[in-house]
Every structure is written in C-alpha cells, then in structure tokens.
Design a protein around this motif. Sequence first.
Motif, PDB file in Angstrom:
ATOM      1  N   ALA A  78       4.361  31.280 -32.309  1.00  0.00           N
ATOM      2  CA  ALA A  78       3.015  31.841 -32.495  1.00  0.00           C
ATOM      3  C   ALA A  78       2.036  31.233 -31.508  1.00  0.00           C
ATOM      4  O   ALA A  78       1.089  31.902 -31.051  1.00  0.00           O
ATOM      5  CB  ALA A  78       2.544  31.601 -33.931  1.00  0.00           C
ATOM      6  N   THR A  79       2.242  29.957 -31.138  1.00  0.00           N
ATOM      7  CA  THR A  79       1.376  29.296 -30.157  1.00  0.00           C
ATOM      8  C   THR A  79       1.646  29.818 -28.756  1.00  0.00           C
ATOM      9  O   THR A  79       0.716  30.085 -27.982  1.00  0.00           O
ATOM     10  CB  THR A  79       1.619  27.773 -30.195  1.00  0.00           C
ATOM     11  OG1 THR A  79       1.321  27.279 -31.497  1.00  0.00           O
ATOM     12  CG2 THR A  79       0.752  27.051 -29.165  1.00  0.00           C
ATOM     13  N   GLY A 101       1.308  34.035 -29.095  1.00  0.00           N
ATOM     14  CA  GLY A 101       0.142  34.604 -29.770  1.00  0.00           C
ATOM     15  C   GLY A 101       0.514  35.385 -31.011  1.00  0.00           C
ATOM     16  O   GLY A 101      -0.341  35.977 -31.660  1.00  0.00           O
ATOM     17  N   ARG A 102       1.785  35.371 -31.357  1.00  0.00           N
ATOM     18  CA  ARG A 102       2.272  36.056 -32.554  1.00  0.00           C
ATOM     19  C   ARG A 102       3.628  35.459 -32.898  1.00  0.00           C
ATOM     20  O   ARG A 102       4.297  34.874 -32.045  1.00  0.00           O
ATOM     21  CB  ARG A 102       2.422  37.566 -32.313  1.00  0.00           C
ATOM     22  CG  ARG A 102       3.435  37.903 -31.238  1.00  0.00           C
ATOM     23  CD  ARG A 102       3.397  39.356 -30.821  1.00  0.00           C
ATOM     24  NE  ARG A 102       4.422  39.676 -29.830  1.00  0.00           N
ATOM     25  CZ  ARG A 102       4.341  39.371 -28.550  1.00  0.00           C
ATOM     26  NH1 ARG A 102       3.293  38.710 -28.088  1.00  0.00           N
ATOM     27  NH2 ARG A 102       5.317  39.717 -27.730  1.00  0.00           N
ATOM     28  N   SER A 103       4.030  35.621 -34.129  1.00  0.00           N
ATOM     29  CA  SER A 103       5.334  35.099 -34.530  1.00  0.00           C
ATOM     30  C   SER A 103       6.437  35.923 -33.879  1.00  0.00           C
ATOM     31  O   SER A 103       6.397  37.157 -33.915  1.00  0.00           O
ATOM     32  CB  SER A 103       5.482  35.149 -36.056  1.00  0.00           C
ATOM     33  OG  SER A 103       4.528  34.309 -36.672  1.00  0.00           O
ATOM     34  N   ASP A 142      10.056  37.734 -33.213  1.00  0.00           N
ATOM     35  CA  ASP A 142      11.136  38.342 -33.976  1.00  0.00           C
ATOM     36  C   ASP A 142      12.355  37.425 -33.874  1.00  0.00           C
ATOM     37  O   ASP A 142      12.764  37.055 -32.767  1.00  0.00           O
ATOM     38  CB  ASP A 142      11.442  39.715 -33.383  1.00  0.00           C
ATOM     39  CG  ASP A 142      12.541  40.465 -34.114  1.00  0.00           C
ATOM     40  OD1 ASP A 142      13.375  39.813 -34.785  1.00  0.00           O
ATOM     41  OD2 ASP A 142      12.586  41.706 -34.002  1.00  0.00           O
ATOM     42  N   GLN A 144      12.039  36.639 -26.255  1.00  0.00           N
ATOM     43  CA  GLN A 144      10.898  35.870 -26.734  1.00  0.00           C
ATOM     44  C   GLN A 144      11.305  34.445 -27.113  1.00  0.00           C
ATOM     45  O   GLN A 144      10.625  33.472 -26.762  1.00  0.00           O
ATOM     46  CB  GLN A 144      10.272  36.563 -27.946  1.00  0.00           C
ATOM     47  CG  GLN A 144       9.604  37.887 -27.669  1.00  0.00           C
ATOM     48  CD  GLN A 144       9.001  38.494 -28.931  1.00  0.00           C
ATOM     49  OE1 GLN A 144       9.306  38.071 -30.045  1.00  0.00           O
ATOM     50  NE2 GLN A 144       8.147  39.491 -28.738  1.00  0.00           N
TER      51      GLN A 144
END
Length: 369
Positions: free
Chosen positions: A56-57, A60-62, A64, A70
């Motif tokens: 998330a850091t 900017g999002r959790s 998958d 990712q």
Amino acid sequence: MSLDWTSLQTIPRSYASCSLGNPTNPPPLLDRLDAISAAGFTAIELSFPDILSYGATVLGRSPDPKNYDQLCDVASAIKSECDKRNMHVMMLQPFSNFEGWKDGAQNADGVDGRADAFERVNGWLRIMKAAGTDMLQVGSSDTPLEKLDLNRVVPDLQQLCDMLKEHGFKVAYENWCWSTHAPDWKDVWRIVKEVDRDNIGLCLDTFQTAGGEWADPTTESGLLEDVSKIELIERFQQSLDDLKFTIPGDKIYLLQISDGYQVPEPLSKGPDESGTNPRGRWSSDRRPLPYNGGYLPVVDVTTAVLRTGFRGWFSYEVFDAGAEGKGRNVDIVAYAKAASNVHNRLLAECSGKKFPVTHDHGTRITDRE
C-alpha cells in the motif's frame, strides 16, 4: 564436551520481519527494519504478509496477492530499504500447503489446491529474485489428510527443488508442529532424505520441536500427558540425542528461535472456526523471546542443533501477544535489542558459560504504557 565458544561467535543473526511488535497490529515495516538493524541483525526473513501490507505504501493501494508484477515491485522496494540499513533478505516465508494435494482437491479458497500450489511457486520465484534472496521456507502442510495423497509429498518437493535449482535457489523445509502429515523434526528429515536433492535442507525451530514433542497447550500442565513427567523428559532427551547424532550440520539451513507461553487456560482440543488446530493457534500469538516468560526447553533444543556442527543462521521469529494472546504494544527498538541480548545469552548457556543477567539484558520485556 562443551561446545567451542569461538565457533559460536561466527553464527549470523536474522530476525523475521513479520514478528516484531504486536502480532495483531504490527508497526510499519520501515520502523521494524530500523529497529532490527539498530540491534545488530544483518538479515531478515521476509514474510509474504509484509509484502502485501507494505504494498500500500509502494503502490498507493493494496496489491492483489496474485499480481506478481506488483508484488515484485514491492519486494524490490523492500530490498532497497534493507540495503540502506546494511541488511539483506535471508529467506522468503512462509510457503504453506504446498505438497501432496490429491487431484481435484480444493484448498481453503475453493480452488484446485495442486494447481494453485504450483502457480504460487512460479510467482514466489519471481518475488525471490526481486527481494535478492536464494532461500524459500516451506512449512510441512496442514492441509486435511483427506485432501492429501502422501505418496505425492516427495515427488512434489523434488519438482519444487528442481524448479528452484534452475535459479540457484534452495528450499528450507520446516516441520510445523500442527502439520497433518509431518509435525516432528524426524518426519521432515525423513522426507528431505527421500527427496534427495542438494538444494533442500531443514528449517528447524525451537518452538516447533519443543512445542510438538514436549508441550501441549490443551492440558492443565502445559505438557504432553500421555506419559509420566519422568518418561516425557527421557523421551524428549532421546529425541534430541537422535537429532544431534542423525542430521548433518550442513543439511540444516537455519534455526528459528522462540519460546512459548503456557496458556492460562487450556485451549480447546478441536480446530477453531478457521480450521486451525490448537498448536497452530498457540503458535500465532504466544511465542515470546527466550527468558521472557516462556516455559519451553529452548536451550536444550538449541544445544542439540549446535552439536550437529551447524553454525548457520539463528533467526528470531517471535509472535508475542502476551500469555493471554490478546495483544500488547511494546517498544520495538527495546524488543529488538532484547533479542540481540537473548542471542548472546543463549549461546553462552549452550556452551556452558555463565551469562551475567543485568538490568540491560533483563528477563522480561515490559509492556509500553
């Protein structure tokens, strides 16, 4: 004969990133890395949940959990943060529920367990490269036995080893004391010998060994009660003798260190609503540092491992939510420093040296107000 003190000074120290701070509400990863580095540890075990949470850091999002592009970006960012602190990623963990799936058996997510296991292998190989580590921890599966074909355990691990060897990677196979098919060190050692690959060895663990063969969180005494206390002591000592005379030191890749709290009230004997059995529940949040309120024979297990000739990684993996398992907040800088002091004391006691317990070393880490 006492252990050679000089040789014990060469043992490298690691800390499992996921296990510093409150298990139910861990501090930010970078704060944990700062504390681990400041305490003198030179490596971490990187956990998959930390990759997800730190994602998330970075993103900017959790992320998958199956988006390996990712996840590799996140692992690369964590590697960079470790590099800044003069540490590296010693191992990626925990790779679970991998071996022995029957054809068509579904995992907890309702998908084909075998297909999912090998899909994860390919994804985690990529994460290992991004994180800069060459070792994958595989825990002995706790998949229900009715979903396993035990004749497939060895071939599956052989295939895993062959896949990893193409990249110069290795497998550290650990007995989880709540495993349905290999809960003891003798079980995983038998399997490793049958796998017969040069890139598979053991991840031994003081909690997993003593927590399975000595202790029982479902009894009033906190001990196994199928035999008398004297017989239990004799049986456990025989197991440790077998360990130190059976396993070559070079087939142990690391020793994870933690103790176990005796639970105030025995845990129920059956699985909980998630299907986790008592030792699995006990493991998740009642594993303090040695000398800090636990009751397992950690020194005995550690000494037996060292007597194999092993001088590899000692990795501190503690999940300390207090004896009640309800969670507590601690000063993570002080906790990591205490782990470093525990390391010194543990080696001293294994070698027969007296270790002065001072205020700095302490015997218990106090909760932070």
